[in-house]
Scaffold this active site. Structure first.
Site, mmCIF file in Angstrom:
data_model
loop_
_atom_site.group_PDB
_atom_site.id
_atom_site.type_symbol
_atom_site.label_atom_id
_atom_site.label_comp_id
_atom_site.label_asym_id
_atom_site.label_seq_id
_atom_site.Cartn_x
_atom_site.Cartn_y
_atom_site.Cartn_z
ATOM 1 N N LYS A 22 32.596 9.206 97.003
ATOM 2 C CA LYS A 22 33.041 10.180 98.015
ATOM 3 C C LYS A 22 32.390 11.542 97.790
ATOM 4 C CE LYS A 22 37.085 12.304 97.281
ATOM 5 N NZ LYS A 22 37.055 13.770 97.226
ATOM 6 N N ASN A 23 32.392 11.986 96.521
ATOM 7 C CA ASN A 23 31.940 13.354 96.256
ATOM 8 C C ASN A 23 30.424 13.508 96.300
ATOM 9 O OD1 ASN A 23 34.539 14.181 96.205
ATOM 10 N ND2 ASN A 23 34.722 14.234 93.965
ATOM 11 N N ARG A 92 38.365 20.373 102.560
ATOM 12 C CA ARG A 92 37.787 21.529 101.885
ATOM 13 C C ARG A 92 36.259 21.555 102.001
ATOM 14 N NH1 ARG A 92 38.326 25.100 97.545
ATOM 15 N NH2 ARG A 92 36.626 24.990 96.068
ATOM 16 N N CYS A 116 42.763 18.645 99.134
ATOM 17 C CA CYS A 116 43.913 18.205 98.348
ATOM 18 C C CYS A 116 44.747 19.408 97.917
ATOM 19 C CB CYS A 116 43.432 17.497 97.083
ATOM 20 S SG CYS A 116 43.220 15.743 97.288
ATOM 21 N N ARG A 121 42.549 26.982 95.185
ATOM 22 C CA ARG A 121 41.179 26.519 95.420
ATOM 23 C C ARG A 121 40.384 27.413 96.360
ATOM 24 N NH1 ARG A 121 40.682 20.245 96.360
ATOM 25 N NH2 ARG A 121 38.649 20.548 95.454
ATOM 26 N N ASP A 124 35.618 31.865 96.376
ATOM 27 C CA ASP A 124 35.036 33.183 96.076
ATOM 28 C C ASP A 124 33.688 33.075 95.356
ATOM 29 O OD1 ASP A 124 37.031 32.204 94.122
ATOM 30 O OD2 ASP A 124 36.287 33.846 92.893
ATOM 31 N N ASP A 307 39.660 14.527 87.506
ATOM 32 C CA ASP A 307 40.021 13.428 88.418
ATOM 33 C C ASP A 307 40.616 12.228 87.675
ATOM 34 O OD1 ASP A 307 38.634 14.488 90.970
ATOM 35 O OD2 ASP A 307 37.114 14.617 89.421
ATOM 36 N N ARG A 421 41.639 8.783 101.643
ATOM 37 C CA ARG A 421 40.645 9.860 101.572
ATOM 38 C C ARG A 421 39.547 9.519 100.568
ATOM 39 N NH1 ARG A 421 42.730 15.438 100.196
ATOM 40 N NH2 ARG A 421 40.507 15.713 100.473
HETATM 41 N N1 EPU Z 1 37.257 27.770 91.976
HETATM 42 C C1 EPU Z 1 37.524 29.067 92.363
HETATM 43 N N2 EPU Z 1 36.625 29.687 93.173
HETATM 44 C C2 EPU Z 1 35.499 29.083 93.630
HETATM 45 C C3 EPU Z 1 35.229 27.764 93.230
HETATM 46 C C4 EPU Z 1 36.137 27.125 92.396
HETATM 47 O O1 EPU Z 1 38.544 29.641 91.975
HETATM 48 O O2 EPU Z 1 34.742 29.718 94.367
HETATM 49 C C5 EPU Z 1 38.204 27.101 91.074
HETATM 50 C C6 EPU Z 1 38.867 25.889 91.715
HETATM 51 O O3 EPU Z 1 40.036 26.278 92.415
HETATM 52 C C7 EPU Z 1 39.154 25.026 90.507
HETATM 53 C C8 EPU Z 1 37.967 25.306 89.580
HETATM 54 O O4 EPU Z 1 37.464 26.580 89.979
HETATM 55 O O5 EPU Z 1 40.330 25.436 89.904
HETATM 56 C C9 EPU Z 1 36.845 24.278 89.628
HETATM 57 O O6 EPU Z 1 36.431 24.121 90.957
HETATM 58 P P1 EPU Z 1 35.124 23.315 91.384
HETATM 59 O O7 EPU Z 1 34.456 24.171 92.394
HETATM 60 O O8 EPU Z 1 34.344 22.896 90.205
HETATM 61 O O9 EPU Z 1 35.780 22.012 92.023
HETATM 62 P P2 EPU Z 1 35.622 21.583 93.506
HETATM 63 O O10 EPU Z 1 34.217 21.731 93.855
HETATM 64 O O11 EPU Z 1 36.665 22.203 94.316
HETATM 65 C C10 EPU Z 1 34.935 19.111 93.013
HETATM 66 C C11 EPU Z 1 35.374 17.771 93.519
HETATM 67 C C12 EPU Z 1 36.745 17.476 92.928
HETATM 68 C C13 EPU Z 1 36.598 17.434 91.421
HETATM 69 C C14 EPU Z 1 36.031 18.768 90.906
HETATM 70 C C15 EPU Z 1 35.689 18.720 89.439
HETATM 71 C C16 EPU Z 1 34.356 17.496 95.673
HETATM 72 C C17 EPU Z 1 34.540 17.468 97.139
HETATM 73 N N3 EPU Z 1 35.439 17.794 94.957
HETATM 74 O O12 EPU Z 1 35.945 20.039 93.428
HETATM 75 O O13 EPU Z 1 37.141 16.191 93.411
HETATM 76 O O14 EPU Z 1 37.865 17.227 90.850
HETATM 77 O O15 EPU Z 1 34.822 19.094 91.613
HETATM 78 O O16 EPU Z 1 34.603 17.881 89.217
HETATM 79 O O17 EPU Z 1 33.272 17.256 95.174
HETATM 80 C C18 EPU Z 1 38.681 14.576 94.112
HETATM 81 O O18 EPU Z 1 37.719 13.844 94.376
HETATM 82 O O19 EPU Z 1 39.873 14.164 94.124
HETATM 83 C C19 EPU Z 1 38.436 15.971 93.787
HETATM 84 C C20 EPU Z 1 39.386 16.892 93.850
#
Ligand code: EPU
Length: 445
Positions: A22-23, A92, A116, A121, A124, A307, A421
């Site tokens: 998915k990701n 998202r 989710c 999340r 910024d 995850d 999802r």
């Molecule tokens: N964060 C911020 N600001 C930002 C970006 C991130 O505060 O601008 C925070 C997030 O809220 C979180 C942390 O930093 O607490 C890490 O966020 P990251 O950006 O690394 O995660 P993500 O991109 O939101 C992706 C995957 C997630 C997976 C994480 C970790 C996708 C669509 N989502 O999330 O997948 O857990 O990386 O590898 O690629 C899932 O598949 O269930 C899932 C949530």
């Protein structure tokens, strides 16, 4: 919301095929905005998030056709640069169109992203990095939209203050068509990011990993079409490995992603889980003895992925002794705990001492929910029993299914759509492994 009705206690045995990741799929679809030529994408998982994103892309002018798991997608004429508010709340990842829209249409209107329920999340880190490339981005809290403009995006050196998986990908999607060289420092190392890099390079981009946590992108003027097959989903593999262990079965995962699961396999082995290669590409998972307790701390790649922690919690309810899980990536990812307790799990929250929480945690400390504790202790072993439970997010959904499979009696797991999802036809694949799981519409339960 659909409901899974599961009668637990059966060992799961047999072969299973993983769906496409998915990701990876979501970002590959967004990459279609970067060229007017067609992308042909194989092994596309037929997931609710994928269809939601296709709707968003259609609204921007993209056309597509799906034949089985092969998607032909083409952005012939980007006609719009706004994503509807409702789509952003649901998914998202829809905010990631920001990069391609800025690069090609010089403007974008993007809703504040949802996805989710894993806490605030925010985006910024994405926004400030795009500003460094010359974009003007304003957030209007009255309508919930980010308004972005850029005459052109210019390459520069950007250091992310903390790891961000989709932030790194958003910047890749912006920098490939920017003027000059962009260097991303403290860039995410997840293998899903590498998959996106592979596709973008196949489209004519010039991206390389130039050092530890560093990516260099030389901007190009145009990108072209490409053919790509999406890697199997390693998060699914972890789910099936744990399913085999807690039901005392043996599951053979075809096209195994074992090479990308080092952190999981290390803990799995410590807990007493067993695995072995089957032929060139499959891996068998099982467990002979009762699991041993473990202390897990989640972290960005190459750490134990966030995850995996929810399914791991179910596994640890079967271990003799006290296990702990410390979540450091998201500020709120324990929504499943109350539901697991309904099945008899003995879980308590605690706050591990950390020297400098601001740098230690991956989330922004300001987003921390007051009173929320970042870790749990699981006191096992527990003979899980049936219950009526609610799914609140994707990985929590897989977790509650696992718990119901291991539990005695008939459980009702409400909120199947959250699982859709990220797992394609999970009930069919589990049934093939011998599970007693049926899906019912709300009105049928
Ligand atoms: N964060 C911020 N600001 C930002 C970006 C991130 O505060 O601008 C925070 C997030 O809220 C979180 C942390 O930093 O607490 C890490 O966020 P990251 O950006 O690394 O995660 P993500 O991109 O939101 C992706 C995957 C997630 C997976 C994480 C970790 C996708 C669509 N989502 O999330 O997948 O857990 O990386 O590898 O690629 C899932 O598949 O269930 C899932 C949530």
């Amino acid at each position: 919301m659909d409901t899974f009705v599961i009668t637990g206690g059966k060992p799961l045995k047999g072969d299973v095929t993983l769906g496409g990741a998915k990701n990876v799929a979501l970002k590959v679809l967004i990459a279609s905005l970067l060229t007017d030529e067609e992308l042909v994408i194989g092994n596309v998982p037929l997931l609710r998030d994928v269809f939601s994103l296709l709707e968003v892309l259609k609204g921007l002018g993209v056309t597509y056709s799906l034949d089985g798991h092969t998607l032909r997608i083409q952005n012939g004429h980007l006609k719009n640069s706004a994503v509807p508010l409702e789509a952003g709340a649901r998914l998202r990842t829809s905010s990631m169109v920001l990069g391609p829209l800025l690069a090609r249409r010089h403007e974008a209107k993007i809703p504040n992203p949802g996805g989710c329920r894993l806490g605030a999340r925010p985006i910024d880190r994405h926004v400030s990095a795009l500003r460094r490339m010359g974009a003007t981005i304003d957030y209007n809290s009255k309508d919930g939209y980010f308004y972005a403009k850029a005459e052109k995006l210019t390459g520069t050196t950007i250091e992310f203050p903390k790891n961000t998986h989709t932030g790194t990908e958003t910047l890749l999607l912006a920098a490939v068509l920017a003027q000059g060289k962009t260097v991303l420092k403290n860039a995410a190392e997840e293998v899903e990011v590498d998959e996106l890099i592979t596709l973008l390079n196949a489209m004519g981009a010039r991206i390389k990993r130039s050092g530890s946590r560093e990516i260099t992108i030389e901007g190009v003027a145009v990108l072209h079409g490409a053919t790509h097959s999406i890697m199997p989903d390693r998060n699914e593999e972890v789910t099936f490995a744990i399913a085999a262990a807690i039901t005392r079965g043996r599951i053979v995962v075809a096209d195994s992603q074992r090479a990308t699961l080092a952190a999981f396999l290390e803990s799995f082995t410590k807990a007493g889980g067993m695995y072995e290669a089957v032929g060139d590409t499959a891996t068998a998972y099982w467990m002979d003895d009762a699991p041993k307790p473990t202390d897990i701390m989640t972290g960005p790649h190459p750490g134990f992925m966030t995850d995996w922690q929810a399914p791991w919690a179910v596994f640890m309810t079967q271990a003799t002794g006290i296990s702990s899980i410390h979540e450091t990536v998201f500020e709120s990812r324990f929504s499943y705990v109350g539901e697991l307790e309904k099945m008899g799990a003995n879980v308590s929250f605690f706050s591990p001492p950390t020297d400098d929480p601001q740098t230690f945690y991956n989330f922004n400390l300001d987003d921390r929910i007051e009173g929320f504790r970042q870790a749990i202790k699981i006191n096992g072993p527990t003979k899980l029993h049936n219950a009526v439970v609610d799914i609140h997010d994707l990985r929590a959904g897989a977790t509650l299914i696992l718990a119901a499979l291991a539990a005695s009696g008939e459980s009702y797991v409400h909120g199947a759509e959250h699982v859709d999802r990220g797992y394609e036809k999970i009930e069919e694949r589990l049934t093939q492994l011998g599970a007693n799981i049926k899906r019912f519409k709300e009105e049928e339960v």
